[in-house]
Design an enzyme around this catalytic site. Structure first.
Site, mmCIF file in Angstrom:
data_model
loop_
_atom_site.group_PDB
_atom_site.id
_atom_site.type_symbol
_atom_site.label_atom_id
_atom_site.label_comp_id
_atom_site.label_asym_id
_atom_site.label_seq_id
_atom_site.Cartn_x
_atom_site.Cartn_y
_atom_site.Cartn_z
ATOM 1 N N LYS A 194 0.843 -1.202 0.000
ATOM 2 C CA LYS A 194 0.000 0.000 0.000
ATOM 3 C C LYS A 194 0.878 1.251 0.000
ATOM 4 O O LYS A 194 1.673 1.461 0.904
ATOM 5 C CB LYS A 194 -0.924 -0.006 1.229
ATOM 6 C CG LYS A 194 -1.723 1.287 1.429
ATOM 7 C CD LYS A 194 -2.676 1.211 2.616
ATOM 8 C CE LYS A 194 -3.337 2.571 2.913
ATOM 9 N NZ LYS A 194 -4.224 2.527 4.089
ATOM 10 N N ASP A 214 -2.693 10.094 3.836
ATOM 11 C CA ASP A 214 -4.088 9.698 3.999
ATOM 12 C C ASP A 214 -4.810 10.715 4.874
ATOM 13 O O ASP A 214 -4.790 10.623 6.095
ATOM 14 C CB ASP A 214 -4.171 8.287 4.608
ATOM 15 C CG ASP A 214 -5.609 7.806 4.726
ATOM 16 O OD1 ASP A 214 -6.507 8.490 4.187
ATOM 17 O OD2 ASP A 214 -5.819 6.743 5.341
ATOM 18 N N LYS A 216 -10.247 12.698 8.285
ATOM 19 C CA LYS A 216 -9.826 12.262 9.614
ATOM 20 C C LYS A 216 -9.822 13.446 10.579
ATOM 21 O O LYS A 216 -9.651 14.586 10.155
ATOM 22 C CB LYS A 216 -8.396 11.700 9.535
ATOM 23 C CG LYS A 216 -8.270 10.346 8.856
ATOM 24 C CD LYS A 216 -6.836 9.877 8.844
ATOM 25 C CE LYS A 216 -6.683 8.540 8.140
ATOM 26 N NZ LYS A 216 -7.347 7.417 8.831
ATOM 27 N N ARG A 248 -7.800 -0.450 0.924
ATOM 28 C CA ARG A 248 -8.350 -1.673 0.337
ATOM 29 C C ARG A 248 -8.766 -1.454 -1.107
ATOM 30 O O ARG A 248 -8.760 -2.380 -1.915
ATOM 31 C CB ARG A 248 -9.500 -2.193 1.205
ATOM 32 C CG ARG A 248 -10.647 -1.244 1.321
ATOM 33 C CD ARG A 248 -11.564 -1.566 2.499
ATOM 34 N NE ARG A 248 -11.005 -1.135 3.778
ATOM 35 C CZ ARG A 248 -11.621 -1.273 4.944
ATOM 36 N NH1 ARG A 248 -12.802 -1.870 5.009
ATOM 37 N NH2 ARG A 248 -11.066 -0.849 6.055
#
Ligand code: BES
Ligand code: ZN
Ligand code: ZN
Length: 482
Positions: free
Chosen positions: A250, A255, A262, A336
């Site tokens: 990954k 992120d 977040k 994912r």
């Protein structure tokens, strides 16, 4: 750090410090240790460090008595830590030439490799962007063994290759996301591949569009930074192997969570969301040098997960390369999505066995803390191979369940799959999602969210990136039997 194996008597070793492992309940008579032991100052407890100046019977400037714990519990993993702790202690005192004494009973190939790895890992500091002139390093590290010991040079060299590969990985993971964009990761991969004669191919957005990688591209569309899929190929000189190992990592260079953004607290840590890709890159660097008999191909999907105006939204439905449709319930479950397309692509490129490494879920940190990598497998044989490699390398991994009944946790009314499950078992539902894209290829998923980054330093290791699971991936390839 220059690495050597020395066979001179310990009295003649010219070093700034000679490190001597001492065990609990074993009275070391040499180097003036007896007196300290009798006084109760030296106990041999794990990682207890005692520095002695002008120790009798040595030409080295100092002796560092290094606690090794109980002799019957001592193994290569303990030695790796002892060596790392010794190097960090001595380096802090600006000592440059370090030697480690290995008694004949300890001078195995595994131990020599581990001692060298520990020293190299111990030297690493995540201080690249500090501008002071007080940065410390070690010039030379020697493993001292008895005269006439068998060939241990290859073991030391193996340790050097593995230690350097892990530090290469740690350096990449430590890079901030403004400097390590997907394009910069591509450049780092290209440079590494060129330096070690590996073939490197890079798929850009257009090529991925042609292949139908809608899951990966959906994540990328919220960022101005273009995505890529990096492919690195290692081919052994003689290809007797029918197996072809695919390593998938990954590579989310940052992120933010995307539209499902977040919380701000701790968000800066999300630069390490490419630790899986960095570990696979480090493993390929070592594999190129140690030359296993099995072909190994790396697949590194790399994107930045941002909430830009083109970003995907919760509720969007994307079509993965495999043809499956995915309802994006939460844009923060992006790992994912990019792995789904990378796993499918790896199978299409002929990989017969797959391992992925990913900082995939906060839930694995809840389950296993920062000690064990979460391991998920769709095949018992593949699971056992990876567990055996991890055990041999002292990288702790714990097998988690992946039974079909968990499929009930992943239901979408509008597409084949949602990208998140319910409240419980988050690391398992993430793995169940990936399982849909590994198909019938034997596959292991390593969730390294809790282990790729250390929040606190250890005596043997600086805080920050750990380099997990580089050693396991390399050992898996080296020990491969059909
Ligand atoms: N990169 C994170 C996983 C992560 C979380 C790594 C904490 C390290 C520390 C991943 O992309 C993510 O955000 N996962 C979500 C999934 C959730 C939305 C189902 C998570 O774990 O919170
Ligand atoms: Zn996320
Ligand atoms: Zn992520």
């Amino acid at each position: 750090m220059r690495i050597t194996v020395e066979r001179s008597p310990s009295s003649q070793i010219a070093a700034d410090a000679l490190v001597v492992p001492v065990f609990e309940c074993v009275r070391e008579e040499r180097f003036g240790a007896a007196e300290l032991t009798d006084a109760g100052e030296v106990t041999g407890k794990r990682l207890e460090l005692t520095l002695i100046h002008h120790a009798p019977g040595v030409s080295a400037g100092r002796v560092l008595l290094a606690g090794a714990g109980k002799a019957d519990k001592f193994d290569a993993a303990q030695l790796r830590r002892l060596s790392g702790a010794a190097v960090r202690c001595l380096m802090a005192k600006s000592l440059k030439k370090i030697a480690l004494l290995l008694a004949p009973a300890l001078a195995s190939t595994e131990n020599v490799s581990a001692a060298v790895e520990g020293a190299i890992l111990g030297e690493f500091e995540p201080d690249r962007y500090k501008t002071g002139d007080d940065k410390k390093s070690v010039e030379a590290f020697a493993v001292v063994v008895e005269e006439g010991s068998p060939d241990l040079e290859a073991a030391a060299d193996r340790g050097r290759v593995l230690g350097e590969a892990q530090n290469f990985t740690r350096g990449l993971v430590n890079e901030p996301a403004n400097r390590l964009t997907p394009a910069a990761l591509v450049e780092a991969a290209r440079q590494m591949a060129a330096a070690y004669q590996l073939d490197c191919q890079v798929l850009d957005r257009q090529e991925m569009e042609k292949l139908g990688m809608g899951a990966l591209l959906g994540v990328a569309q919220g960022s101005a930074e273009p995505p890529a899929l990096i492919v690195i190929l290692y081919k052994p000189a003689t290809t007797a192997s029918r197996a072809h190992l695919g390593l998938v990592g990954k590579g989310v260079t940052f992120d933010s969570g995307g539209i499902s953004i977040k919380p701000g607290d701790g968000m800066e840590k999300m630069k390490y969301d490419m630790a899986g890709a960095a570990a696979v890159l480090g493993a390929m660097r070592a594999i190129a040098q140690l030359k296993p008999a099995i072909p190994v191909t790396a697949f590194l999907p790399t994107v930045e997960n941002m909430p830009g105006s083109r970003a995907q939204r919760p509720g969007d439905i994307v079509t993965a390369m495999s043809g499956k449709t995915i309802e994006v319930i939460n844009t923060d479950a992006e790992g994912r999505l990019i792995l789904a397309d990378a796993l499918h692509y790896a199978r299409q490129r002929g990989c017969t066995h797959l391992v992925d490494a990913a900082t995939l879920t906060g839930a694995i940190v809840v389950a296993l803390g920062h000690l064990n990598v979460g391991l998920f497998a769709n095949d018992d044989g593949m699971r056992d191979r990876v567990l055996a490699a991890a055990k041999a390398e002292g990288e702790r991994m714990w097998a988690m369940p992946l039974e079909d009944d968990y499929k009930d946790y992943l239901k979408s009314a509008f597409a084949d799959l949602p990208n998140v499950g319910g409240r419980w078992g988050g690391a398992i539902t993430a793995a169940m999602f990936l399982k849909e894209f590994a198909g019938d290829t034997p596959w292991v998923h390593l969730d390294i969210a809790g282990t790729a980054w250390l929040d606190d330093s250890k005596p043997f290791q600086a805080k920050g990136p750990s380099g997990v699971p580089v050693r396991t991936l390399v050992r898996l390839a080296l020990d491969w039997k059909e």
